[in-house]
Design an enzyme around this catalytic site. Structure first.
Site, PDB file in Angstrom:
ATOM      1  N   ARG B 123       0.808  -1.231   0.000  1.00  0.00           N
ATOM      2  CA  ARG B 123       0.000   0.000   0.000  1.00  0.00           C
ATOM      3  C   ARG B 123       0.839   1.278   0.000  1.00  0.00           C
ATOM      4  O   ARG B 123       0.389   2.320   0.461  1.00  0.00           O
ATOM      5  CB  ARG B 123      -0.974   0.033   1.177  1.00  0.00           C
ATOM      6  CG  ARG B 123      -2.019  -1.062   1.074  1.00  0.00           C
ATOM      7  CD  ARG B 123      -3.248  -0.810   1.932  1.00  0.00           C
ATOM      8  NE  ARG B 123      -3.992  -2.057   2.016  1.00  0.00           N
ATOM      9  CZ  ARG B 123      -3.847  -2.926   3.005  1.00  0.00           C
ATOM     10  NH1 ARG B 123      -3.049  -2.675   4.010  1.00  0.00           N
ATOM     11  NH2 ARG B 123      -4.529  -4.049   2.998  1.00  0.00           N
ATOM     12  N   LYS B 145       2.179  11.309 -11.967  1.00  0.00           N
ATOM     13  CA  LYS B 145       1.488  10.325 -12.790  1.00  0.00           C
ATOM     14  C   LYS B 145       2.349   9.085 -12.928  1.00  0.00           C
ATOM     15  O   LYS B 145       3.514   9.161 -13.319  1.00  0.00           O
ATOM     16  CB  LYS B 145       1.226  10.890 -14.178  1.00  0.00           C
ATOM     17  CG  LYS B 145       0.074  11.847 -14.242  1.00  0.00           C
ATOM     18  CD  LYS B 145      -0.303  11.983 -15.703  1.00  0.00           C
ATOM     19  CE  LYS B 145      -1.308  13.048 -15.948  1.00  0.00           C
ATOM     20  NZ  LYS B 145      -1.634  13.084 -17.387  1.00  0.00           N
ATOM     21  N   GLU B 187       8.347  17.475 -25.863  1.00  0.00           N
ATOM     22  CA  GLU B 187       7.537  17.793 -24.673  1.00  0.00           C
ATOM     23  C   GLU B 187       7.831  19.215 -24.198  1.00  0.00           C
ATOM     24  O   GLU B 187       6.948  19.909 -23.681  1.00  0.00           O
ATOM     25  CB  GLU B 187       7.801  16.789 -23.540  1.00  0.00           C
ATOM     26  CG  GLU B 187       7.420  15.341 -23.862  1.00  0.00           C
ATOM     27  CD  GLU B 187       5.920  15.041 -23.782  1.00  0.00           C
ATOM     28  OE1 GLU B 187       5.117  15.956 -23.516  1.00  0.00           O
ATOM     29  OE2 GLU B 187       5.540  13.865 -24.007  1.00  0.00           O
ATOM     30  N   LYS B 229       6.002  23.065 -15.667  1.00  0.00           N
ATOM     31  CA  LYS B 229       5.208  21.891 -15.303  1.00  0.00           C
ATOM     32  C   LYS B 229       4.807  21.947 -13.829  1.00  0.00           C
ATOM     33  O   LYS B 229       3.656  21.656 -13.477  1.00  0.00           O
ATOM     34  CB  LYS B 229       6.005  20.621 -15.596  1.00  0.00           C
ATOM     35  CG  LYS B 229       5.339  19.363 -15.079  1.00  0.00           C
ATOM     36  CD  LYS B 229       5.042  18.346 -16.120  1.00  0.00           C
ATOM     37  CE  LYS B 229       4.133  17.254 -15.595  1.00  0.00           C
ATOM     38  NZ  LYS B 229       4.338  15.983 -16.246  1.00  0.00           N
ATOM     39  N   GLU B 239      -5.495  16.834 -12.548  1.00  0.00           N
ATOM     40  CA  GLU B 239      -5.783  16.962 -13.975  1.00  0.00           C
ATOM     41  C   GLU B 239      -7.275  17.083 -14.252  1.00  0.00           C
ATOM     42  O   GLU B 239      -7.825  16.364 -15.084  1.00  0.00           O
ATOM     43  CB  GLU B 239      -5.205  15.752 -14.723  1.00  0.00           C
ATOM     44  CG  GLU B 239      -4.993  16.047 -16.192  1.00  0.00           C
ATOM     45  CD  GLU B 239      -4.416  14.865 -16.939  1.00  0.00           C
ATOM     46  OE1 GLU B 239      -4.464  13.746 -16.420  1.00  0.00           O
ATOM     47  OE2 GLU B 239      -3.911  15.073 -18.041  1.00  0.00           O
ATOM     48  N   ARG B 243      -4.222  21.467 -16.024  1.00  0.00           N
ATOM     49  CA  ARG B 243      -3.196  20.465 -16.291  1.00  0.00           C
ATOM     50  C   ARG B 243      -3.501  19.687 -17.567  1.00  0.00           C
ATOM     51  O   ARG B 243      -2.612  19.134 -18.200  1.00  0.00           O
ATOM     52  CB  ARG B 243      -3.048  19.506 -15.096  1.00  0.00           C
ATOM     53  CG  ARG B 243      -1.931  18.500 -15.293  1.00  0.00           C
ATOM     54  CD  ARG B 243      -1.620  17.699 -14.039  1.00  0.00           C
ATOM     55  NE  ARG B 243      -0.567  16.735 -14.303  1.00  0.00           N
ATOM     56  CZ  ARG B 243      -0.071  15.900 -13.415  1.00  0.00           C
ATOM     57  NH1 ARG B 243      -0.520  15.927 -12.186  1.00  0.00           N
ATOM     58  NH2 ARG B 243       0.882  15.062 -13.739  1.00  0.00           N
ATOM     59  N   ASN B 247      -1.916  17.771 -22.253  1.00  0.00           N
ATOM     60  CA  ASN B 247      -2.293  16.704 -23.177  1.00  0.00           C
ATOM     61  C   ASN B 247      -2.192  17.159 -24.644  1.00  0.00           C
ATOM     62  O   ASN B 247      -2.448  16.378 -25.561  1.00  0.00           O
ATOM     63  CB  ASN B 247      -3.720  16.226 -22.868  1.00  0.00           C
ATOM     64  CG  ASN B 247      -3.944  14.803 -23.321  1.00  0.00           C
ATOM     65  OD1 ASN B 247      -3.037  13.976 -23.202  1.00  0.00           O
ATOM     66  ND2 ASN B 247      -5.108  14.518 -23.859  1.00  0.00           N
ATOM     67  N   HIS B 250      -1.211  14.871 -27.436  1.00  0.00           N
ATOM     68  CA  HIS B 250      -1.173  13.504 -26.916  1.00  0.00           C
ATOM     69  C   HIS B 250      -2.338  12.618 -27.356  1.00  0.00           C
ATOM     70  O   HIS B 250      -2.225  11.407 -27.320  1.00  0.00           O
ATOM     71  CB  HIS B 250      -1.063  13.520 -25.386  1.00  0.00           C
ATOM     72  CG  HIS B 250       0.338  13.770 -24.921  1.00  0.00           C
ATOM     73  ND1 HIS B 250       0.998  14.959 -25.159  1.00  0.00           N
ATOM     74  CD2 HIS B 250       1.234  12.978 -24.269  1.00  0.00           C
ATOM     75  CE1 HIS B 250       2.220  14.900 -24.646  1.00  0.00           C
ATOM     76  NE2 HIS B 250       2.392  13.710 -24.105  1.00  0.00           N
ATOM     77  N   HIS B 254      -0.952   9.121 -28.431  1.00  0.00           N
ATOM     78  CA  HIS B 254      -1.326   7.862 -27.771  1.00  0.00           C
ATOM     79  C   HIS B 254      -1.993   6.902 -28.753  1.00  0.00           C
ATOM     80  O   HIS B 254      -1.761   5.701 -28.715  1.00  0.00           O
ATOM     81  CB  HIS B 254      -2.260   8.130 -26.594  1.00  0.00           C
ATOM     82  CG  HIS B 254      -1.563   8.703 -25.407  1.00  0.00           C
ATOM     83  ND1 HIS B 254      -2.209   9.436 -24.433  1.00  0.00           N
ATOM     84  CD2 HIS B 254      -0.265   8.659 -25.024  1.00  0.00           C
ATOM     85  CE1 HIS B 254      -1.346   9.815 -23.518  1.00  0.00           C
ATOM     86  NE2 HIS B 254      -0.156   9.358 -23.840  1.00  0.00           N
ATOM     87  N   HIS B 267       7.551   8.020 -28.314  1.00  0.00           N
ATOM     88  CA  HIS B 267       6.478   8.848 -27.763  1.00  0.00           C
ATOM     89  C   HIS B 267       6.653  10.326 -28.132  1.00  0.00           C
ATOM     90  O   HIS B 267       5.720  10.975 -28.600  1.00  0.00           O
ATOM     91  CB  HIS B 267       6.428   8.674 -26.242  1.00  0.00           C
ATOM     92  CG  HIS B 267       5.424   9.562 -25.575  1.00  0.00           C
ATOM     93  ND1 HIS B 267       4.060   9.406 -25.738  1.00  0.00           N
ATOM     94  CD2 HIS B 267       5.569  10.652 -24.773  1.00  0.00           C
ATOM     95  CE1 HIS B 267       3.417  10.341 -25.055  1.00  0.00           C
ATOM     96  NE2 HIS B 267       4.310  11.108 -24.462  1.00  0.00           N
TER      97      HIS B 267
END
Lengths: 365, 365
Positions: B123, B145, B187, B229, B239, B243, B247, B250, B254, B267
């Site tokens: 956990r 993330k 990026e 960032k 997000e 935020r 994307n 993206h 993706h 990527h």
């Protein structure tokens, strides 16, 4: 008619309404309908429960865009990483999105799996706990602990992740086998011993009716156990302080389950024996002998099945792998007085092995 | 000598110190030593990085009780549920406890995997990000993330889980292949376009030096991208608002990666093409043509490898499975002005398919 009990687990940004009692599902229907309206609703459950309850859930969930069953094995076999993997792939393939919903309908294993699966699908989707066993209603569904097992230890992978809501409909318990009732009651005895002595008195007076699953007696006991759990989780959500008291009986129980590869004794029965073993350690450390005797006799009253044959050394090995062990060593929860427990790391390997030797032969002495 | 930049990501109970620049690892050594002192330190990395950096890390980690390498494949092949499973089992078998530490040493894939593995082992155990690629330093290592891929979608299983610290030593970039530098810079271009126009001017003037990995030019650009960032993550950690601007590029990237099963374009290159595609949609919605042209030419300057052959329909299918899609539909991030983006769900399937048709043939037009 026993009334419903409404509770709330609340700290930081967490706020979980909990409804307990016979007919709780019907009473929570309006809130549930709003929650899943026009969403994809994943129904995580087992084949057996799906057979028993699918129709009822489908009737209730007509407002959902779709109800998609995710069927997993019964019991601990559901709590594996490969099962998670398959469920996640299914959810994605069936169109699961960030605003989809998951309903964990089943016992503690389904709730534990469901929380982890929901908490990490797309970095977390909302889920609701609909516990169908006594153990899940009094303990597993409340408090945000979720997870699955590894080869070397139970619940070794998981999260703290709370459901949006817990609906503990005690009517689900009507078809529950006696052994499952007994197991749930062991967790209730655990909580009552350390957190709510008057509840312990009530249990002591009603063991036969409780074991028979008489809802008139059982429902209020469940509600009080949940209230005790809510209180301690609120004080210590991440289990750094008093919440660790709930580990009473569990160091032994987890070790036994690991040794038996989760196929021997049920978890609750293991907790029963774990409390007996902890009482033995406590009695060496000044626990009042009369109280110790009373607690042992109380547990004896539940007629646990016999302990499986195992060795002290095997149990010790499994204990040291328990996730609650720190790099500094094993921590035991021992009762000090009624309603008061303590944590101690001051139990040597030698003492544990020696006590296990006699305990395994005659656990009630 | 370029100085180090010290930043902090801070909101609610999250507080992540970030150190960026050449020699950051050495400068952070005292804090790291305190953190892993007398603990088991798991070193999650790839064989290649272990070969390059193991000695340096071992020298640094002498205070740890043990340094246990967890070696995973390079690149996206590391980000699978079975790899997680194996790593978790290894950690438990090697004695991992709640107070053990995990160091994610590698590119974005190692950081994403490491965060998820650490966040759900027992956990949650503490971990530190030590990103070794430009992409990981400017983007992946900051913001919490974490996650792994499913068959149908990248990062479909994961958590928001922050490291205790991010140490982005730009000296690690000295051995980085040019293609990796280019990908990280995509990026940076993404962030500069929507969050920091003056940074975009600097990039525009220095494309050759940046692509050559000249640390004198690159290190300050990295530090400013990280600062941008940090700012947007602080405003919107989960997000739900601004935020989501990150994307930009993206949705297309993706989808392309999913169609190519993560084996086609890198990527960052996919993000480059994704920005080009978003600019095309933006130009139909009033983006200043001169600005659109400028941004297209800027990306052209980075000499992306050719787009793999694929079909509009396949990309569309993959887009609708993207985890950022909601049940209501796809959301696109489009630049509106320099330093300003917007989210829109108002792009029909027909428009996307039609634009893809011409875009795939000539992406820079």
């Amino acid at each position: 008619m026993t009334p419903l009990t409404s509770l709330e687990l609340k700290y930081d940004q967490v706020k979980v309404p909990i409804l307990v009692g016979p007919g709780a599902l019907g009473a929570a229907a309006p809130e549930l309908e709003t929650w899943w309206r026009e969403r994809i609703l994943f129904l995580l459950t087992s084949e057996r429960i799906l057979y028993l309850l699918a129709e009822q859930i489908r009737d209730l969930a007509q407002a959902a865009a779709a109800v998609i069953p995710l069927v997993v094995p019964d019991g601990e076999a559901a709590k594996t990483v490969p099962v998670c993997h398959q469920v996640w792939e299914d959810m994605l393939r069936r169109g699961g999105k960030r605003d989809s919903r998951l309903l964990a309908l089943g016992g503690g294993t389904i709730g534990d799996l469901g929380g982890f699966v929901a908490g990490s699908f797309l970095r977390g989707i909302e889920f609701v706990q609909l516990p169908t066993t006594l153990l899940a209603q009094v303990d597993a569904s409340v408090g945000g602990k979720t997870g699955v097992d590894l080869e070397g230890g139970k619940n070794s992978v998981g999260l703290f992740y709370h459901p949006q809501r817990v609906v503990a409909d005690t009517r689900f318990l009507e078809s529950l086998p006696r052994a499952e009732v007994r197991c749930g009651l062991m967790e209730v005895v655990k909580m009552a011993t350390l957190l709510d002595p008057p509840l312990l008195d009530d249990i002591e007076k009603n063991i036969p009716a409780l074991l028979d699953g008489d809802l008139e007696v059982l429902s209020p006991v469940i509600a009080r156990a949940v209230a005790a759990k809510v209180k301690v989780v609120t004080e210590d959500p991440k289990e750094k302080g008093p919440r660790r008291l709930l580990n009473y009986g569990h160091t032994f129980a987890h070790a036994l389950e690991a040794v038996e590869r989760y196929e021997g004794l049920r978890h609750g029965d293991g907790v029963g024996y774990g409390m007996l073993f902890a009482l033995r350690l406590a009695s060496r450390r000044g626990l009042d002998p009369a109280l110790g005797r009373r607690l042992v006799e109380l547990i004896r009253g539940f007629e646990l099945p016999p302990l499986p044959a195992t060795s002290p050394e095997a149990l010790w090995q499994a204990m040291t792998r328990d996730k609650k062990a720190t790099e500094k060593g094993l921590v035991w929860v021992l009762p000090r007085h009624l309603g008061e427990g303590r944590m101690t790391a001051d139990v040597s390997r030698e003492e544990v092995l020696q006590e296990l030797e006699t305990f395994l032969a005659s656990p009630y002495d």
